[in-house]
Design a protein around this motif. Sequence first.
Motif, mmCIF file in Angstrom:
data_model
loop_
_atom_site.group_PDB
_atom_site.id
_atom_site.type_symbol
_atom_site.label_atom_id
_atom_site.label_comp_id
_atom_site.label_asym_id
_atom_site.label_seq_id
_atom_site.Cartn_x
_atom_site.Cartn_y
_atom_site.Cartn_z
ATOM 1 N N UNK A 45 13.813 51.962 8.910
ATOM 2 C CA UNK A 45 13.449 51.152 7.745
ATOM 3 C C UNK A 45 12.218 51.686 6.997
ATOM 4 N N UNK A 46 11.417 52.533 7.628
ATOM 5 C CA UNK A 46 10.205 53.063 6.978
ATOM 6 C C UNK A 46 10.391 54.462 6.414
ATOM 7 N N UNK A 47 11.307 55.231 7.017
ATOM 8 C CA UNK A 47 11.452 56.635 6.660
ATOM 9 C C UNK A 47 12.929 56.870 6.361
ATOM 10 N N UNK A 48 13.239 57.743 5.425
ATOM 11 C CA UNK A 48 14.644 58.005 5.128
ATOM 12 C C UNK A 48 15.222 58.981 6.123
ATOM 13 N N UNK A 49 15.401 58.572 7.354
ATOM 14 C CA UNK A 49 15.890 59.496 8.358
ATOM 15 C C UNK A 49 16.628 58.721 9.435
ATOM 16 N N UNK A 50 17.697 59.329 9.971
ATOM 17 C CA UNK A 50 18.475 58.571 10.953
ATOM 18 C C UNK A 50 17.700 58.414 12.255
ATOM 19 N N UNK A 51 17.931 57.297 12.881
ATOM 20 C CA UNK A 51 17.261 57.016 14.147
ATOM 21 C C UNK A 51 17.921 57.818 15.260
ATOM 22 N N UNK A 52 17.140 58.214 16.216
ATOM 23 C CA UNK A 52 17.652 59.019 17.326
ATOM 24 C C UNK A 52 17.958 58.124 18.520
ATOM 25 N N UNK A 53 19.079 58.472 19.145
ATOM 26 C CA UNK A 53 19.550 57.678 20.260
ATOM 27 C C UNK A 53 18.852 58.094 21.554
ATOM 28 N N UNK A 54 18.327 57.123 22.274
ATOM 29 C CA UNK A 54 17.740 57.409 23.582
ATOM 30 C C UNK A 54 18.513 56.651 24.649
ATOM 31 N N UNK A 55 19.357 57.376 25.366
ATOM 32 C CA UNK A 55 20.249 56.727 26.311
ATOM 33 C C UNK A 55 19.501 56.151 27.510
ATOM 34 N N UNK A 56 18.367 56.753 27.872
ATOM 35 C CA UNK A 56 17.672 56.276 29.071
ATOM 36 C C UNK A 56 17.133 54.865 28.886
ATOM 37 N N UNK A 57 16.626 54.572 27.689
ATOM 38 C CA UNK A 57 16.082 53.235 27.457
ATOM 39 C C UNK A 57 17.047 52.379 26.633
ATOM 40 N N UNK A 58 18.191 52.968 26.246
ATOM 41 C CA UNK A 58 19.178 52.301 25.413
ATOM 42 C C UNK A 58 18.581 51.749 24.126
ATOM 43 N N UNK A 59 17.831 52.608 23.441
ATOM 44 C CA UNK A 59 17.232 52.174 22.188
ATOM 45 C C UNK A 59 17.334 53.280 21.143
ATOM 46 N N UNK A 60 17.184 52.875 19.890
ATOM 47 C CA UNK A 60 17.140 53.829 18.793
ATOM 48 C C UNK A 60 15.684 54.002 18.399
#
Length: 800
Positions: free
Chosen positions: A516-531
């Motif tokens: 929402x702050x930067x024009x860039x896709x969020x990266x997937x982090x499978x270990x913590x299950x978060x973007x």
Amino acid sequence: MAAIAKVIVDVPTMQTDQPYDYLIPADLAAVVKPGMRVVVNFGKGKREVTGMVVDLAEEPEFAGEVKPIVSVIDLAPVLTPEMLALSSWLATSTFAFRITSIQTMLPAMMKANMEKLAIPVAHSEAVQAMFGQQPALNIADITDIVQLKQLMALEQAGEVETVYRVAKKGHAKHVIVIDSLVTEANHDEFLASVRKGATKQIALLDALLAFSNSQKRPTTTEVAAEFSRAQLNQAKAKGWLKLTEQEVYRNPYPEQFPATQPKTLTADQSQVVDQVVAAVSANRAETFLLEGVTGSGKTEVYLQTMAAALQAGKTALMLVPEIALTPQMVNRVKGRFGSQVAVLHSGLSDGEKYDEWRRIARHEVQVVVGARSAAFAPLDNIGVIIMDEEHETSYKQEDNPRYHARDVLAWRSRFHHAPLVLGSATPALESRARAQKGVYTLLNLPNRINQRPMPKVAIVDMRAIGAELQGDFSPALLQALQTRLDRHEQSVLLLNRRGFSSFVMCRDCGFVKKCPNCDISLTLHMDTHRLKCHYCGHEEAIPTTCPNCGSRQIRYYGTGTQKVETTLKTLLPEARILRMDVDTTKKKGAHAKLLKQFGQHEADILLGTQMIAKGLDFPDVTLVGVINADTALGLPDFRASEHTFQLLTQVSGRAGRADKPGEVIIQSFNPEHYAIQFAQHHDYEGFYQQEMFLRHQGDYPPYYYTVKATISHEDENEAAKAAFSLAKSLKSALGDDTIMLGPTPGSIARLKNRYYYQIVLKYKQPDHLVTVLNTLRDQVQTSSRQGFQISFDREPQSFI
Ligand SMILES: Nc1ncnc2c1ncn2[C@@H]1O[C@H](COP(=O)(O)OP(=O)(O)OP(=O)(O)O)[C@@H](O)[C@H]1O
Ligand SMILES: [Zn+2]
Ligand SMILES: [Zn+2]
């Protein structure tokens, strides 16, 4: 006696390179020296700031009232005259501010903390009630909202003032040492004074006698399990022992390193060492480019060159890329030079870094090995400087000051009249071109140690595999892995992560979750299950349905190491796999532990990202597999081919380094690409020729110097307007031989809610441009109160 100190002040909102005049109070006259940090009042009111004394003078230049220095932070200079000069050069050549440069050179722990204090200026009842006997209140400590509101009201009424003060904190670590006063002669006398059943006291007396006899001085911590502090204090009161506070260093490497002896050099190695040592002896600031194939024994060359400098009574500085600071490299240097070595890298705690830094500053070590920032190690009397893997992009700092460690080392090489050795199997194009022009002296190690062959490299054309593909694996790579398992040999598998990321996409509408702050896709982090956003740190949960269309067809994209590991486990169930990526190496020491396990044969396959590509020297690795060679080739970056060639060559170099021959399998969708072809044939020189030709055609470095100007503002229109006006000023100030690209919106147009525009300049005459840009920077900076930020990046890693 100098009466005036020239001070560079640390005021974030008003950066300037202008030193300010401050009066040195009489009682500090003998103390204040250039290179010392001081506390001064700046601007109106009682705002305290820290500053660095850069010079002394008899008379002030400033015509107005000159304020006195409030206090000194350091008892001795923390920057040597060399470092002060270096900070000045660094600021000018990177278009950074002097104070930023100075802060970069000092360990983080020396950054002063500021406190915001409320102090009474009236004696009303309300003030009395608020302060009591306290001379000041630390505003950060006040958590009671009512109290805070009262304080604000008092400030409004002019009864209380808020001031900024520099908080002094103790940085050094201390222990308390026990000196026993119990001897054979007085032991019985002391014992007689002890009550019969007091077994603990009797035990302490006996222990103290034993310390005396063996001349041991244990610390209170060392005996804490047996004797409490209260007991020791009691004993002290009785005259049994003395307690002394003593400063100690936090040692990041407490373990012993097995000592290694210098190896008998090969003829090639000898030639290289002789040339460098000749420059050491002659105090000649010559720069060498050591181009040596993987496994050619460059490390041994570095070690013996450094030993020669030490032999001559000098010191040695060695830079290695952060990720190569594996225990393997630390072992090799510590094994050869023992406790004479200080190590500096980002894996150390701030306290450890500070202590290593002080050991260097106090001349207690002769060798420093470290990552990028170790280029500023306060080492004196340098005899030789080494830069391993000189092509590594991590040597360039991406924040202000945007320096390249190679340039800093070259400056120090000139200052100390000491040679600089740049080593690599795949030198940066810029460096190789300089060697071509004779600016650097080219040295070669064309063969592996003991004429071991380079590994055979096979390219698998992934376009031709079709249905036989299993996960990301071609039959050839799977077969080769199976063979290694059968023979109990080891494999290294590289998943090239450059140029793609794992993200979440909706299969129905194509929606990609962005920050929402930067024009860039969020990266997937499978270990913590978060973007996560890698730019601003924004974090959120992985959506289960598409936020755009509501579809449940939302899927994870991108090949992650975790996914490859899972596939591999089903394809080769008996294989023991170690995975090395950002997730598995987050914990301190995890990186070292994984490599140790692999070295001890606790796994068959080391699967990892770029971090496994260089420096590793494991004799049983006979296969290197590259799962995806080409991901980076598609990037709109003129260095894409160079980086791909370097990565493939480096990772291939991990195979067959000892008696067993090595094999490399590279999976590629562009098998005919020249970067892949030249890597297949271990042909650096061929690649260099071809790439230079293309750079010449495209007016790219090293045929041109480059600089990227970035301008930003919270308002998109303002940012654009400023960029175009900057472009106009640049055009009129610079000659016709300068090529200007842009202004264009930045590749990430919006970052942390600011809009970015950029201009790329390609030019031939560096000196003129530096002057122009420094002047422009100062002009834009004075308008910084309107919310503009500008930065210049010399030789940017990419134009995007
Ligand atoms: N003179 C020598 N005699 C015997 N062995 C040597 C000699 N010099 C180096 N070696 C050994 O050869 C191996 C490769 O050397 P080293 O790791 O220094 O290569 P390198 O050039 O740094 O390679 P890379 O660029 O791949 O890191 C090491 O195991 C090292 O101990
Ligand atoms: Zn963000
Ligand atoms: Zn959707």
